[in-house]
Design a protein around this motif. Structure first.
Motif, PDB file in Angstrom:
ATOM      1  N   THR A 273       5.796   5.656  12.602  1.00 35.53           N
ATOM      2  CA  THR A 273       6.761   6.644  12.141  1.00 35.53           C
ATOM      3  C   THR A 273       6.726   6.658  10.617  1.00 35.53           C
ATOM      4  N   GLU A 274       7.364   7.639  10.026  1.00 39.20           N
ATOM      5  CA  GLU A 274       7.403   7.695   8.572  1.00 39.20           C
ATOM      6  C   GLU A 274       8.158   6.508   7.990  1.00 39.20           C
ATOM      7  N   GLU A 275       9.233   6.092   8.679  1.00 37.96           N
ATOM      8  CA  GLU A 275       9.991   4.933   8.222  1.00 37.96           C
ATOM      9  C   GLU A 275       9.140   3.670   8.287  1.00 37.96           C
ATOM     10  N   GLU A 276       8.404   3.501   9.377  1.00 37.26           N
ATOM     11  CA  GLU A 276       7.544   2.321   9.534  1.00 37.26           C
ATOM     12  C   GLU A 276       6.421   2.312   8.510  1.00 37.26           C
ATOM     13  N   ALA A 277       5.817   3.468   8.290  1.00 38.77           N
ATOM     14  CA  ALA A 277       4.744   3.551   7.299  1.00 38.77           C
ATOM     15  C   ALA A 277       5.268   3.258   5.897  1.00 38.77           C
ATOM     16  N   THR A 278       6.461   3.743   5.598  1.00 39.42           N
ATOM     17  CA  THR A 278       7.084   3.487   4.297  1.00 39.42           C
ATOM     18  C   THR A 278       7.246   1.992   4.054  1.00 39.42           C
ATOM     19  N   LEU A 279       7.838   1.296   5.024  1.00 38.42           N
ATOM     20  CA  LEU A 279       8.094  -0.135   4.865  1.00 38.42           C
ATOM     21  C   LEU A 279       6.796  -0.935   4.831  1.00 38.42           C
ATOM     22  N   ALA A 280       5.823  -0.528   5.645  1.00 41.45           N
ATOM     23  CA  ALA A 280       4.532  -1.219   5.642  1.00 41.45           C
ATOM     24  C   ALA A 280       3.835  -1.047   4.295  1.00 41.45           C
ATOM     25  N   ALA A 281       3.934   0.148   3.731  1.00 38.68           N
ATOM     26  CA  ALA A 281       3.335   0.396   2.422  1.00 38.68           C
ATOM     27  C   ALA A 281       4.021  -0.438   1.346  1.00 38.68           C
ATOM     28  N   ILE A 282       5.342  -0.462   1.355  1.00 37.58           N
ATOM     29  CA  ILE A 282       6.093  -1.239   0.368  1.00 37.58           C
ATOM     30  C   ILE A 282       5.671  -2.705   0.390  1.00 37.58           C
ATOM     31  N   ALA A 283       5.421  -3.225   1.575  1.00 39.69           N
ATOM     32  CA  ALA A 283       5.062  -4.641   1.716  1.00 39.69           C
ATOM     33  C   ALA A 283       3.737  -4.976   1.035  1.00 39.69           C
ATOM     34  N   THR A 284       2.896  -3.967   0.792  1.00 38.23           N
ATOM     35  CA  THR A 284       1.604  -4.230   0.150  1.00 38.23           C
ATOM     36  C   THR A 284       1.701  -4.287  -1.371  1.00 38.23           C
ATOM     37  N   TRP A 285       2.856  -3.932  -1.919  1.00 38.18           N
ATOM     38  CA  TRP A 285       2.976  -3.819  -3.376  1.00 38.18           C
ATOM     39  C   TRP A 285       3.412  -5.109  -4.059  1.00 38.18           C
ATOM     40  N   GLY A 286       3.853  -6.081  -3.315  1.00 34.77           N
ATOM     41  CA  GLY A 286       4.299  -7.316  -3.946  1.00 34.77           C
ATOM     42  C   GLY A 286       5.452  -7.061  -4.898  1.00 34.77           C
ATOM     43  N   SER A 287       5.303  -7.529  -6.140  1.00 34.48           N
ATOM     44  CA  SER A 287       6.369  -7.371  -7.129  1.00 34.48           C
ATOM     45  C   SER A 287       6.283  -6.046  -7.882  1.00 34.48           C
ATOM     46  N   LYS A 288       5.237  -5.256  -7.644  1.00 28.08           N
ATOM     47  CA  LYS A 288       5.080  -3.985  -8.344  1.00 28.08           C
ATOM     48  C   LYS A 288       5.901  -2.884  -7.686  1.00 28.08           C
ATOM     49  N   GLU A 289       6.248  -1.881  -8.463  1.00 31.16           N
ATOM     50  CA  GLU A 289       7.022  -0.756  -7.944  1.00 31.16           C
ATOM     51  C   GLU A 289       6.132   0.146  -7.102  1.00 31.16           C
ATOM     52  N   PRO A 290       6.471   0.358  -5.826  1.00 31.70           N
ATOM     53  CA  PRO A 290       5.642   1.203  -4.959  1.00 31.70           C
ATOM     54  C   PRO A 290       5.565   2.646  -5.458  1.00 31.70           C
ATOM     55  N   LEU A 291       4.462   3.290  -5.131  1.00 35.43           N
ATOM     56  CA  LEU A 291       4.230   4.684  -5.490  1.00 35.43           C
ATOM     57  C   LEU A 291       4.008   5.487  -4.219  1.00 35.43           C
ATOM     58  N   PHE A 292       4.760   6.576  -4.054  1.00 36.11           N
ATOM     59  CA  PHE A 292       4.630   7.469  -2.905  1.00 36.11           C
ATOM     60  C   PHE A 292       4.305   8.875  -3.391  1.00 36.11           C
ATOM     61  N   HIS A 293       3.789   9.697  -2.479  1.00 35.85           N
ATOM     62  CA  HIS A 293       3.531  11.111  -2.757  1.00 35.85           C
ATOM     63  C   HIS A 293       4.250  11.978  -1.729  1.00 35.85           C
ATOM     64  N   VAL A 294       4.717  13.144  -2.166  1.00 36.35           N
ATOM     65  CA  VAL A 294       5.307  14.110  -1.240  1.00 36.35           C
ATOM     66  C   VAL A 294       4.917  15.521  -1.677  1.00 36.35           C
ATOM     67  N   SER A 295       4.655  16.379  -0.713  1.00 37.73           N
ATOM     68  CA  SER A 295       4.311  17.782  -0.961  1.00 37.73           C
ATOM     69  C   SER A 295       4.849  18.616   0.195  1.00 37.73           C
ATOM     70  N   SER A 296       4.717  19.926   0.067  1.00 34.22           N
ATOM     71  CA  SER A 296       5.041  20.848   1.146  1.00 34.22           C
ATOM     72  C   SER A 296       3.840  21.737   1.426  1.00 34.22           C
ATOM     73  N   PRO A 297       3.694  22.212   2.670  1.00 29.84           N
ATOM     74  CA  PRO A 297       2.540  23.053   3.017  1.00 29.84           C
ATOM     75  C   PRO A 297       2.646  24.451   2.432  1.00 29.84           C
ATOM     76  N   LYS A 298       1.538  24.947   1.918  1.00 27.96           N
ATOM     77  CA  LYS A 298       1.531  26.230   1.232  1.00 27.96           C
ATOM     78  C   LYS A 298       1.936  27.379   2.136  1.00 27.96           C
ATOM     79  N   GLU A 299       1.468  27.370   3.381  1.00 27.52           N
ATOM     80  CA  GLU A 299       1.760  28.465   4.306  1.00 27.52           C
ATOM     81  C   GLU A 299       2.666  28.019   5.454  1.00 27.52           C
TER      82      GLU A 299
END
Length: 377
Positions: A273-299
């Protein structure tokens, strides 16, 4: 994209917030504060338990007189070596000034992160037209100008990052492609040292008919990278080949963080899920501030190609659970307009529920927060 895939993506985006995420955020805060006091470019909100992330923009300005300059191999090949070096020196020094202006503009307008263009030093690693900064007639001034940006960005809390171009492919089966990619990444790592950038963000690369082998090549090559590259390298899930689940094992094995792109995840789903992916990604950053991307579809999500980015971002595409995370994160806004305008205008709400880079960042932050609270009420 086939019809069933489009339907799946449409369902995801028309309601990107799952019941689980709505409940978790609602439990944290249901009412927006009457006044959002954003005191500094770090965009922190002092009241309530919700956290507004550091928002980032990328590379180019439309309405501001901040321009990054470049040239072509064809144009350079028509010049004598000394003329070419002089021209490159002029372009590079102009880009140093433009980057300084960009950082100052971000500080003034509340933008907490800026993506530096990969061409900040034009043709730097080209096999025929490439050069060292020390080869340029004004090389010392260029280097000094870059190094002056580091304390300036630190003073104003501006995070600087790079997103090397798509031709950088670390898992290619072709040795020449890998070598040129490493050379390009090392150049951007060197500039990162000068200006204080902490991220070199790349995609996983190609699949080449065997995803398992391609991922193994990626892992092997990462471990061989120069330290200044590897210490800044991040991997980002893409909209076609590699999902968060594909890249997370590589991230864990190499110590390279995952930049979670929620738009790409909605286009290229896995079991998370998006929540699970978010937390899993955060866990890879250690002490660094995580970076995420967000966009919307053009059409729109029911359009022929949801992967294409719109000039605007819909409020409904911004994951509300990103506002209730235990730690601060950076969110890079995938806006094709790629500029900010302190005069406002842009979407200004207009009932459309979207914001663009034409809106002041503070306005965008407040609208994200208020929309989130309203949708959970």
């Amino acid at each position: 994209m086939n019809r069933s895939k489009r339907k799946s993506n449409a369902n995801v985006a028309s309601s990107p917030l799952t019941k689980k995420s709505r409940k978790s955020v609602a439990a944290t805060k249901k009412e927006a504060p009457a006044d959002l006091a954003i005191a500094s470019p770090d965009l922190a909100i002092a009241s309530g338990e919700m956290r507004v992330p550091r928002l980032g923009l990328c590379c180019q300005f439309l309405s501001e007189k901040i321009k990054f300059r470049t040239t072509t191999v064809k144009a350079m090949s028509q010049l004598e070596l000394s003329q070419g070096r002089e021209k490159l020196g002029t372009l590079c020094l102009a880009n140093v000034l433009a980057l300084r202006q960009a950082v100052e503009y971000c500080a003034k307008n509340g933008v907490g992160c800026f993506r530096v263009t990969s061409g900040i030093l034009p043709l730097k690693t080209h096999p025929e037209q490439g050069y060292k900064v020390s080869d340029l007639p004004n090389g010392e001034a260029i280097l000094a100008g870059f190094r002056d940006i580091k304390p300036l960005a630190a003073k104003h809390g501006i995070r600087l990052v790079f997103h090397p171009d798509q031709f950088n492919v670390l898992n290619s089966p072709r040795e020449d492609v890998v070598c040129s990619s490493v050379k390009e990444l090392d150049y951007q790592a060197e500039v990162s040292e000068w200006i204080g950038a902490d991220v070199l963000n790349v995609h996983g690369g190609g699949v080449y008919g065997n995803k398992t082998e391609a991922l193994e090549r990626l892992k092997t090559q990462i471990l061989l990278l120069p330290e200044r590259v590897r210490s800044r390298l991040t991997l980002e899930n893409d909209d076609k080949s590699y999902t968060p689940s594909d890249l997370l094992p590589v991230c864990r094995a190499t110590g390279v963080p995952l930049v979670y792109d929620v738009h790409h995840h909605r286009c290229n789903r896995d079991e998370l899920t998006e929540e699970e992916a978010t937390l899993a990604a955060i866990a890879t950053w250690g002490s660094k501030e995580p970076l995420f991307h967000v966009s919307s579809p053009k059409e729109g999500w029911e359009g022929p190609n949801p992967a294409r980015h719109h000039d605007y971002i819909s409020f409904q595409d911004f994951p509300t659970h990103w506002l209730s995370l235990a730690q601060r994160v950076t969110v890079s806004l995938g806006l094709r307009l790629s500029s900010v305008d302190s005069r406002g205008g842009g979407s200004q709400g207009q009932g459309g529920g979207r914001f663009a880079a034409a809106d002041p960042p503070h306005f965008a932050v407040q609208m994200i927060y208020k929309w989130t609270a309203r949708s959970l009420a």
